[in-house]
Design an enzyme around this catalytic site. Structure first.
Site, PDB file in Angstrom:
ATOM      1  N   LYS A  30       0.871  -1.179   0.000  1.00 32.50           N
ATOM      2  CA  LYS A  30       0.000   0.000   0.000  1.00 32.50           C
ATOM      3  C   LYS A  30       0.908   1.228   0.000  1.00 32.50           C
ATOM      4  O   LYS A  30       1.457   1.608   1.022  1.00 32.50           O
ATOM      5  CB  LYS A  30      -0.893  -0.010   1.258  1.00 32.50           C
ATOM      6  CG  LYS A  30      -2.210   0.684   1.100  1.00 32.50           C
ATOM      7  CD  LYS A  30      -2.293   2.162   1.246  1.00 32.50           C
ATOM      8  CE  LYS A  30      -1.652   2.946   2.298  1.00 32.50           C
ATOM      9  NZ  LYS A  30      -1.418   4.346   1.861  1.00 32.50           N
TER      10      LYS A  30
ATOM     11  N   GLU B 174      10.415   1.459  10.189  1.00 31.35           N
ATOM     12  CA  GLU B 174      11.418   2.510   9.998  1.00 31.35           C
ATOM     13  C   GLU B 174      10.719   3.847  10.133  1.00 31.35           C
ATOM     14  O   GLU B 174       9.891   4.209   9.295  1.00 31.35           O
ATOM     15  CB  GLU B 174      12.089   2.392   8.631  1.00 31.35           C
ATOM     16  CG  GLU B 174      13.257   3.356   8.518  1.00 31.35           C
ATOM     17  CD  GLU B 174      13.467   3.860   7.116  1.00 31.35           C
ATOM     18  OE1 GLU B 174      13.161   3.137   6.159  1.00 31.35           O
ATOM     19  OE2 GLU B 174      13.905   5.013   6.997  1.00 31.35           O
TER      20      GLU B 174
ATOM     21  N   CYS C 187      14.140  10.442   6.075  1.00 30.49           N
ATOM     22  CA  CYS C 187      14.115  10.020   7.474  1.00 30.49           C
ATOM     23  C   CYS C 187      15.457  10.227   8.152  1.00 30.49           C
ATOM     24  O   CYS C 187      15.509  10.532   9.335  1.00 30.49           O
ATOM     25  CB  CYS C 187      13.665   8.567   7.574  1.00 30.49           C
ATOM     26  SG  CYS C 187      14.538   7.486   6.466  1.00 30.49           S
TER      27      CYS C 187
ATOM     28  N   GLU D  94      10.818  16.136  14.550  1.00 31.24           N
ATOM     29  CA  GLU D  94      11.178  15.925  13.146  1.00 31.24           C
ATOM     30  C   GLU D  94      10.368  16.902  12.286  1.00 31.24           C
ATOM     31  O   GLU D  94       9.139  16.876  12.305  1.00 31.24           O
ATOM     32  CB  GLU D  94      10.873  14.485  12.746  1.00 31.24           C
ATOM     33  CG  GLU D  94      11.348  14.182  11.339  1.00 31.24           C
ATOM     34  CD  GLU D  94      11.073  12.749  10.917  1.00 31.24           C
ATOM     35  OE1 GLU D  94       9.973  12.250  11.199  1.00 31.24           O
ATOM     36  OE2 GLU D  94      11.958  12.148  10.290  1.00 31.24           O
TER      37      GLU D  94
HETATM   38  P1  NAD Z   1       2.305   8.550   7.714  1.00 33.28           P
HETATM   39  O1  NAD Z   1       2.908   7.688   8.748  1.00 33.28           O
HETATM   40  O2  NAD Z   1       0.984   9.152   7.996  1.00 33.28           O
HETATM   41  O3  NAD Z   1       2.157   7.773   6.315  1.00 33.28           O
HETATM   42  C1  NAD Z   1       3.040   6.764   5.888  1.00 33.28           C
HETATM   43  C2  NAD Z   1       2.217   5.646   5.254  1.00 33.28           C
HETATM   44  O4  NAD Z   1       1.348   5.095   6.256  1.00 33.28           O
HETATM   45  C3  NAD Z   1       1.296   6.112   4.115  1.00 33.28           C
HETATM   46  O5  NAD Z   1       1.229   5.108   3.131  1.00 33.28           O
HETATM   47  C4  NAD Z   1      -0.053   6.239   4.808  1.00 33.28           C
HETATM   48  O6  NAD Z   1      -1.147   6.101   3.924  1.00 33.28           O
HETATM   49  C5  NAD Z   1      -0.009   5.082   5.781  1.00 33.28           C
HETATM   50  N1  NAD Z   1      -0.893   5.196   6.928  1.00 33.28           N
HETATM   51  C6  NAD Z   1      -1.376   6.316   7.506  1.00 33.28           C
HETATM   52  N2  NAD Z   1      -2.189   5.995   8.540  1.00 33.28           N
HETATM   53  C7  NAD Z   1      -2.219   4.643   8.612  1.00 33.28           C
HETATM   54  C8  NAD Z   1      -2.846   3.709   9.485  1.00 33.28           C
HETATM   55  N3  NAD Z   1      -3.637   4.097  10.475  1.00 33.28           N
HETATM   56  N4  NAD Z   1      -2.626   2.392   9.286  1.00 33.28           N
HETATM   57  C9  NAD Z   1      -1.817   1.965   8.307  1.00 33.28           C
HETATM   58  N5  NAD Z   1      -1.211   2.803   7.439  1.00 33.28           N
HETATM   59  C10 NAD Z   1      -1.389   4.130   7.597  1.00 33.28           C
HETATM   60  O7  NAD Z   1       3.324   9.656   7.391  1.00 33.28           O
HETATM   61  P2  NAD Z   1       3.071  10.922   6.446  1.00 33.28           P
HETATM   62  O8  NAD Z   1       1.747  11.578   6.680  1.00 33.28           O
HETATM   63  O9  NAD Z   1       3.348  10.477   5.083  1.00 33.28           O
HETATM   64  O10 NAD Z   1       4.168  11.876   7.026  1.00 33.28           O
HETATM   65  C11 NAD Z   1       4.036  12.417   8.329  1.00 33.28           C
HETATM   66  C12 NAD Z   1       5.365  12.378   9.021  1.00 33.28           C
HETATM   67  O11 NAD Z   1       5.908  11.059   9.061  1.00 33.28           O
HETATM   68  C13 NAD Z   1       6.439  13.164   8.345  1.00 33.28           C
HETATM   69  O12 NAD Z   1       6.356  14.518   8.562  1.00 33.28           O
HETATM   70  C14 NAD Z   1       7.656  12.546   8.954  1.00 33.28           C
HETATM   71  O13 NAD Z   1       7.878  13.034  10.245  1.00 33.28           O
HETATM   72  C15 NAD Z   1       7.303  11.106   9.021  1.00 33.28           C
HETATM   73  N6  NAD Z   1       7.791  10.364   7.850  1.00 33.28           N
HETATM   74  C16 NAD Z   1       8.892   9.591   7.993  1.00 33.28           C
HETATM   75  C17 NAD Z   1       9.364   8.904   6.901  1.00 33.28           C
HETATM   76  C18 NAD Z   1      10.561   8.025   6.965  1.00 33.28           C
HETATM   77  O14 NAD Z   1      11.101   7.681   5.917  1.00 33.28           O
HETATM   78  N7  NAD Z   1      10.989   7.608   8.142  1.00 33.28           N
HETATM   79  C19 NAD Z   1       8.728   9.013   5.677  1.00 33.28           C
HETATM   80  C20 NAD Z   1       7.584   9.789   5.570  1.00 33.28           C
HETATM   81  C21 NAD Z   1       7.130  10.443   6.678  1.00 33.28           C
END
Ligand code: NAD
Length: 492
Positions: free
Chosen positions: A187, A262, A296, A395
């Protein structure tokens, strides 16, 4: 602003579907999500808004494939398949790089540059197809027993990845799944799914059997949540925020699925007075700014030893002004836009908080309105930051660095480790013992010395503390797609 002249791949236009059991299918609900180019704010495509029904179908297809013909493929057959995937993906890399740039904003300079890394990662996973070897350890049982230890594929693997680099992120799931004989349901993020969908087409073209790789697009709270709760998913790999990770850990309790997480970071990048500043200044700056800070491992806390503090701040300020921000399709662009308006607002809010809490804004901080309606932000440096300030603790996930002074090794390590995260860290010095002592002392999964952000898939990286767990890359990664099984054979 005039749009840069560049051929837009035909793949972009038209609504996209899920890949389930080798078929391209609409969301069961019929709903779609607009795809926005973050450089222009324009809607360029639509993806299917998947939910629990689509996830159920994809998981069922993955289960059937796992138990079917695919389970009898030999390591050699899987290796040949991965090498074929390598060739097909590399042959189409210019298109993939352009799709990624249009979908999530990273400049072509960066997305094109991922070709070599993609080649390495696919060749690495192709080389791992024999890792599930059995051993025959001696035993101390009375009688005449033969004991075997196998490593068996865990089964159906779920993947949930973020928007900041799907072109890279998907291989950490598809690679080990194909190498070990698992099957996968991925996903991707609702903000960036197009490169994953195009790669899914290429996987089919390369001969990946139906159901082995499935892609369901959609929102996290719907499709993502359904995948992490699903009782027939044996393992889930997640990259994203700490908050989402918490709900995934809770959801995994339905069947105690194995997890790899991660998460975020607030990584320290430590510059000692004896460092070669010609390398440390651009190295530390791009350690934060790369991918517009949406990385990240971003080294967003730059710790600088006091004797060179003022000089370093002046030089990184000058360097920052030379970084070219713009539409990623322009080959000269070094930093593209942020992913969306929400992320831009969030990062700007942090910049405001930095000023309010007393850090000195050296350069940057503004939205680049002259670049049009896209989500462009100047790379930003704060000096005289302390480690207790919000900008040094949370972050930001944007091109914003806090420069913090320190006195000696002990002081640097105290500040570096005063964080809830533990993803990465850097040290710039010409002194071997300083390099060793600091890399040993930083509590994080990956440390860079006199460089930042390099990554070899055969060595890998991982997190510590709130940055998550489960090594990505190397043999450990492949082995986490397998489970050990002991066989006791009574030979009498
Ligand atoms: P997020 O955790 O909301 O999204 C990451 C993934 O998780 C997306 O595919 C999203 O659709 C999915 N997701 C969201 N809610 C979910 C749930 N309840 N159950 C399962 N999957 C779910 O992160 P984001 O909104 O993309 O970014 C927000 C923050 O996350 C960023 O500002 C940053 O701090 C962090 N981030 C970290 C990384 C990394 O590589 N470590 C990457 C992106 C974002």
């Amino acid at each position: 602003m005039l749009a840069p002249v560049h051929e837009v791949p035909a793949f972009i236009s038209g609504p996209k579907r899920h890949l389930i059991n080798g078929q391209w299918v609409d969301a069961a609900s019929g709903r779609q999500i607009d795809v926005v180019n973050p450089a222009t704010g324009e809607v360029i495509s639509q993806i299917a808004a998947g939910d629990a029904t689509d996830i159920d179908r994809a998981v069922a297809a993955a289960r059937r494939a796992f138990e079917g013909e695919w389970s009898r493929w030999t390591p050699h057959q899987r290796r040949k398949l991965l090498l074929k995937v390598h060739d097909v993906v590399l042959d189409n890399f210019e298109e993939l790089a352009t799709i990624e740039t249009l979908d999530m904003g990273a400049p072509l300079q960066r997305t094109r540059g991922l070709a070599e890394w993609t080649s390495q990662v696919l060749q690495f996973f192709a080389s791992q197809c024999d890792v599930a070897t059995a051993s025959t350890p001696p035993n101390s049982l009375p009688g005449n027993f033969l004991t075997l230890k196998h490593l068996a594929p865990v089964g159906v693997v779920g993947g949930v990845i973020p928007w900041n680099g799907p072109l890279i992120g998907l291989w950490w799931i598809f690679g080990p799944a194909l190498a070990t004989g698992c099957t996968a349901v991925l996903k991707p993020a609702e903000d960036a799914s197009l490169s994953v969908l195009r790669i899914a087409e290429l996987l089919t073209e390369a001969g990946v059997p139906d159901g082995v790789i499935n892609v369901v697009t959609g929102y996290g709270a719907e499709a993502g949540q359904a995948l992490s709760e699903h009782r027939d998913v044996d393992r889930l790999a997640f990259t994203g925020s700490v908050g989402t990770a918490r709900s995934i850990v809770r959801a995994s309790a339905t069947n105690f699925k194995r997890l790899q997480l991660e998460l975020g970071g607030k990584s320290p990048d430590i510059v000692f007075a004896d460092a070669d500043l010609d390398k440390a200044v651009p190295g530390a700056a791009m350690g934060v700014y790369t991918n517009s800070g949406q990385v990240c491992v971003a080294g967003s806390r730059i710790l600088v030893q006091r004797p060179i503090y003022d000089e370093f701040v002046a030089r990184i300020g000058e360097f920052t002004k030379t970084v070219r921000v713009g539409d990623g399709l322009d080959p000269n662009t070094q930093l593209g836009p942020l992913i969306n308006q929400r992320q831009l607002d969030r990062v700007q809010q942090y910049i405001q908080i930095g000023g309010t809490e007393g850090a000195e804004l050296v350069t940057g901080g503004n939205r680049l309105d002259h670049l049009g309606p896209g989500y462009f932000l100047e790379p930003t440096i704060f000096a005289d930051a302390t480690n207790t300030m919000t900008i040094a603790r949370e972050e930001i996930f944007g091109p914003v660095a806090s420069v913090i002074p320190f006195d000696d090794v002990e002081d640097a390590l105290r500040i570096a480790n005063d964080t809830e995260y533990g993803l990465a860290g850097g040290v710039w010095t010409r002194d071997l013992s300083t390099a060793h002592n600091v890399s040993r002392g930083i509590q994080a999964g990956t440390i860079w010395v006199n460089c930042y952000g390099v990554l070899d898939p055969s060595i890998g990286f991982g997190g510590y503390k709130m940055s998550g767990y489960g090594w990505k890359g190397a043999k450990e990664h492949v082995e986490s797609y397998l489970y050990p099984k002991a066989v006791y054979i009574n030979l009498d």
